[in-house]
Design an enzyme around this catalytic site. Structure first.
Site, PDB file in Angstrom:
ATOM      1  N   LYS A  34     -10.091 -30.769 -21.383  1.00  0.00           N
ATOM      2  CA  LYS A  34     -10.075 -30.098 -22.546  1.00  0.00           C
ATOM      3  C   LYS A  34     -10.146 -28.547 -22.149  1.00  0.00           C
ATOM      4  CE  LYS A  34     -13.246 -29.224 -25.779  1.00  0.00           C
ATOM      5  NZ  LYS A  34     -13.112 -27.972 -26.238  1.00  0.00           N
ATOM      6  N   ASP A  61      -7.513 -27.180 -27.066  1.00  0.00           N
ATOM      7  CA  ASP A  61      -8.313 -27.385 -27.888  1.00  0.00           C
ATOM      8  C   ASP A  61      -8.358 -25.823 -28.649  1.00  0.00           C
ATOM      9  OD1 ASP A  61     -10.426 -27.785 -29.790  1.00  0.00           O
ATOM     10  OD2 ASP A  61     -12.016 -27.485 -28.302  1.00  0.00           O
ATOM     11  N   LEU A  62      -7.414 -25.231 -29.276  1.00  0.00           N
ATOM     12  CA  LEU A  62      -7.391 -24.071 -29.767  1.00  0.00           C
ATOM     13  C   LEU A  62      -7.657 -24.015 -31.299  1.00  0.00           C
ATOM     14  CD1 LEU A  62      -4.671 -22.401 -27.341  1.00  0.00           C
ATOM     15  CD2 LEU A  62      -7.316 -22.339 -27.231  1.00  0.00           C
ATOM     16  N   LYS A  63      -7.753 -25.222 -31.842  1.00  0.00           N
ATOM     17  CA  LYS A  63      -8.165 -25.236 -33.302  1.00  0.00           C
ATOM     18  C   LYS A  63      -7.372 -24.189 -34.292  1.00  0.00           C
ATOM     19  CE  LYS A  63     -12.898 -26.672 -32.237  1.00  0.00           C
ATOM     20  NZ  LYS A  63     -13.033 -26.440 -30.680  1.00  0.00           N
ATOM     21  N   TYR A  64      -6.011 -24.381 -34.196  1.00  0.00           N
ATOM     22  CA  TYR A  64      -5.351 -23.354 -35.039  1.00  0.00           C
ATOM     23  C   TYR A  64      -5.710 -23.393 -36.406  1.00  0.00           C
ATOM     24  CZ  TYR A  64      -2.420 -23.403 -30.666  1.00  0.00           C
ATOM     25  OH  TYR A  64      -1.734 -23.466 -29.420  1.00  0.00           O
ATOM     26  N   HIS A  65      -5.640 -22.520 -37.116  1.00  0.00           N
ATOM     27  CA  HIS A  65      -5.925 -22.320 -38.555  1.00  0.00           C
ATOM     28  C   HIS A  65      -5.435 -20.840 -38.980  1.00  0.00           C
ATOM     29  CE1 HIS A  65      -9.501 -22.460 -41.624  1.00  0.00           C
ATOM     30  NE2 HIS A  65      -8.177 -22.396 -42.259  1.00  0.00           N
ATOM     31  N   ASP A  66      -4.345 -20.972 -39.591  1.00  0.00           N
ATOM     32  CA  ASP A  66      -3.476 -19.744 -39.904  1.00  0.00           C
ATOM     33  C   ASP A  66      -2.626 -20.238 -40.937  1.00  0.00           C
ATOM     34  OD1 ASP A  66      -2.372 -17.089 -39.813  1.00  0.00           O
ATOM     35  OD2 ASP A  66      -3.319 -17.133 -37.888  1.00  0.00           O
ATOM     36  N   ILE A  67      -1.614 -19.316 -41.364  1.00  0.00           N
ATOM     37  CA  ILE A  67      -0.606 -19.499 -42.339  1.00  0.00           C
ATOM     38  C   ILE A  67       0.181 -20.635 -41.640  1.00  0.00           C
ATOM     39  CG2 ILE A  67      -0.815 -17.626 -43.868  1.00  0.00           C
ATOM     40  CD1 ILE A  67       1.826 -16.452 -42.184  1.00  0.00           C
ATOM     41  N   PRO A  68       1.093 -21.525 -42.463  1.00  0.00           N
ATOM     42  CA  PRO A  68       1.827 -22.543 -41.802  1.00  0.00           C
ATOM     43  C   PRO A  68       2.609 -22.093 -40.893  1.00  0.00           C
ATOM     44  CG  PRO A  68       1.523 -22.830 -44.218  1.00  0.00           C
ATOM     45  CD  PRO A  68       0.884 -21.530 -44.054  1.00  0.00           C
ATOM     46  N   THR A  70       2.891 -19.650 -38.806  1.00  0.00           N
ATOM     47  CA  THR A  70       2.088 -19.376 -37.495  1.00  0.00           C
ATOM     48  C   THR A  70       1.653 -20.521 -36.753  1.00  0.00           C
ATOM     49  OG1 THR A  70       1.793 -17.198 -38.495  1.00  0.00           O
ATOM     50  CG2 THR A  70       0.304 -17.870 -36.605  1.00  0.00           C
ATOM     51  N   THR A 120     -19.099 -29.721 -35.156  1.00  0.00           N
ATOM     52  CA  THR A 120     -20.340 -30.708 -35.005  1.00  0.00           C
ATOM     53  C   THR A 120     -21.618 -29.637 -34.858  1.00  0.00           C
ATOM     54  OG1 THR A 120     -19.420 -30.853 -32.658  1.00  0.00           O
ATOM     55  CG2 THR A 120     -19.477 -32.816 -34.018  1.00  0.00           C
ATOM     56  N   GLN A 190     -25.639 -28.074 -30.486  1.00  0.00           N
ATOM     57  CA  GLN A 190     -24.937 -29.259 -31.187  1.00  0.00           C
ATOM     58  C   GLN A 190     -25.929 -29.797 -32.460  1.00  0.00           C
ATOM     59  OE1 GLN A 190     -21.743 -29.781 -31.034  1.00  0.00           O
ATOM     60  NE2 GLN A 190     -20.797 -29.822 -29.214  1.00  0.00           N
ATOM     61  N   GLY A 210     -19.018 -31.865 -22.353  1.00  0.00           N
ATOM     62  CA  GLY A 210     -18.835 -30.539 -21.857  1.00  0.00           C
ATOM     63  C   GLY A 210     -20.146 -30.297 -21.027  1.00  0.00           C
ATOM     64  N   ARG A 211     -21.029 -29.496 -21.546  1.00  0.00           N
ATOM     65  CA  ARG A 211     -22.424 -29.180 -20.592  1.00  0.00           C
ATOM     66  C   ARG A 211     -22.998 -30.195 -19.910  1.00  0.00           C
ATOM     67  NH1 ARG A 211     -23.489 -25.210 -25.514  1.00  0.00           N
ATOM     68  NH2 ARG A 211     -22.646 -26.863 -26.502  1.00  0.00           N
TER      69      ARG A 211
HETATM   70  O1  C5P Z   1     -20.789 -28.646 -23.863  1.00  0.00           O
HETATM   71  P1  C5P Z   1     -20.560 -29.457 -25.129  1.00  0.00           P
HETATM   72  O2  C5P Z   1     -20.463 -31.305 -24.602  1.00  0.00           O
HETATM   73  O3  C5P Z   1     -21.203 -29.460 -26.457  1.00  0.00           O
HETATM   74  O4  C5P Z   1     -18.981 -29.325 -25.465  1.00  0.00           O
HETATM   75  C1  C5P Z   1     -18.373 -29.868 -26.518  1.00  0.00           C
HETATM   76  C2  C5P Z   1     -17.201 -29.394 -26.682  1.00  0.00           C
HETATM   77  O5  C5P Z   1     -16.310 -29.674 -27.939  1.00  0.00           O
HETATM   78  C3  C5P Z   1     -16.960 -27.644 -26.804  1.00  0.00           C
HETATM   79  O6  C5P Z   1     -15.699 -27.538 -25.914  1.00  0.00           O
HETATM   80  C4  C5P Z   1     -16.614 -27.674 -28.277  1.00  0.00           C
HETATM   81  O7  C5P Z   1     -15.927 -26.431 -28.547  1.00  0.00           O
HETATM   82  C5  C5P Z   1     -15.841 -28.625 -28.828  1.00  0.00           C
HETATM   83  N1  C5P Z   1     -15.768 -29.062 -30.083  1.00  0.00           N
HETATM   84  C6  C5P Z   1     -17.246 -29.332 -30.616  1.00  0.00           C
HETATM   85  N2  C5P Z   1     -17.250 -29.765 -31.786  1.00  0.00           N
HETATM   86  C7  C5P Z   1     -16.269 -29.883 -32.806  1.00  0.00           C
HETATM   87  C8  C5P Z   1     -14.710 -29.629 -31.985  1.00  0.00           C
HETATM   88  C9  C5P Z   1     -14.747 -29.549 -30.791  1.00  0.00           C
HETATM   89  O8  C5P Z   1     -18.195 -29.136 -29.982  1.00  0.00           O
HETATM   90  N3  C5P Z   1     -16.008 -30.347 -33.843  1.00  0.00           N
END
Ligand code: C5P
Length: 232
Positions: A34, A61-68, A70, A120, A190, A210-211
């Site tokens: 991702k 994962d750029l989570k677009y949120h804008d006018i349709p 764009t 989350t 989280q 991720g982490r």
């Molecule tokens: O490091 P961690 O496991 O918390 O990473 C979670 C990843 O999921 C991050 O890149 C975060 O931007 C993404 N994410 C999230 N919650 C969402 C959507 C995406 O944590 N609802």
């Protein structure tokens, strides 16, 4: 290559060197990747193309949120990078979701299109602050139905909401769940966290991690451990 693993590794690293240090020790069979806002802002589309050409399924994962208009154009550009999955915020509304769907359907290569329901990192108190009615799971369900109505391929949600969504949405609807932690991990920022085993048992399609992997002493060993837990 299509990975058999349900893990989507969040490459939340600030430099290309750090990313390749990690990637050079992995195989596309072990996870999908991702690329989020931090890495994309730092390294741009060329990094995404390189990851795709290495054989990885990439979730942009750029989570677009804008006018349709764009959002539709941004989705088209993402598809041209060859990514496997892109996402938009369901709270962008029906017209925006429809425009994103149409833009991808019209192109030669259509990545999976999924919607963010509720981050989350947000809890019930945060919903009050931003004026959204209902408990987190009500909001998630409402937005997931909207995404399904607009023919999206799935949603991002907390694994805590997966059982609820599985019971009410088509079986093919893809549920992508971040907020995955082992009992020994820090929760970081989280709020609604779940173990990999519980997320899989509830019916998650893919786990975004991720982490807990990227910050571990040995990320490859941590990834293998997460993969084995998913198979339990
Ligand atoms: O490091 P961690 O496991 O918390 O990473 C979670 C990843 O999921 C991050 O890149 C975060 O931007 C993404 N994410 C999230 N919650 C969402 C959507 C995406 O944590 N609802």
């Amino acid at each position: 290559m299509v990975s058999a693993s349900p893990i989507i590794l969040a490459l939340d690293r600030p430099t290309e060197a750090e990313v390749w240090d990690l990637i050079d020790r992995l195989e596309p069979s072990q996870c999908r990747l991702k690329v989020g806002k931090e890495l994309f802002t730092a390294c741009g589309p060329s990094l995404v193309r390189r990851l795709v050409s290495r054989g990885y399924d990439v979730f942009l994962d750029l989570k677009y949120h804008d006018i349709p208009h764009t959002v539709a154009q941004a989705c088209r550009q993402a598809a041209d990078l060859g990514v496997w999955m892109v996402d938009v915020h369901a709270s962008g509304g029906r017209a925006m979701l429809d425009a994103a769907r149409r833009a991808l359907d019209e192109g030669p290569h259509s990545p999976l299109l999924i919607a963010i329901t509720l981050l989350t990192s947000l809890c019930a108190e945060d919903l009050q602050d931003i004026g959204w009615q209902g408990e987190p799971q009500d909001v998630v369900l409402r937005l997931a139905h909207l995404a399904a109505d607009c023919d999206l391929d799935g949603v991002v949600c907390s694994a805590q909401e997966v059982a609820l969504l599985r019971a009410r949405l088509p079986a093919t609807f893809c549920l992508v769940t971040p907020g995955i932690r082992l009992p020994t991990d820090q929760s970081d920022d989280q709020q609604r966290i779940v173990t990999p085993q519980a997320a899989m048992a509830a019916g998650s399609s893919y786990l975004v991690v991720g982490r807990p992997i990227t910050r571990s002493k040995d990320p490859l060993v941590a990834l293998q451990h997460f993969n084995s837990l998913c198979r339990q």
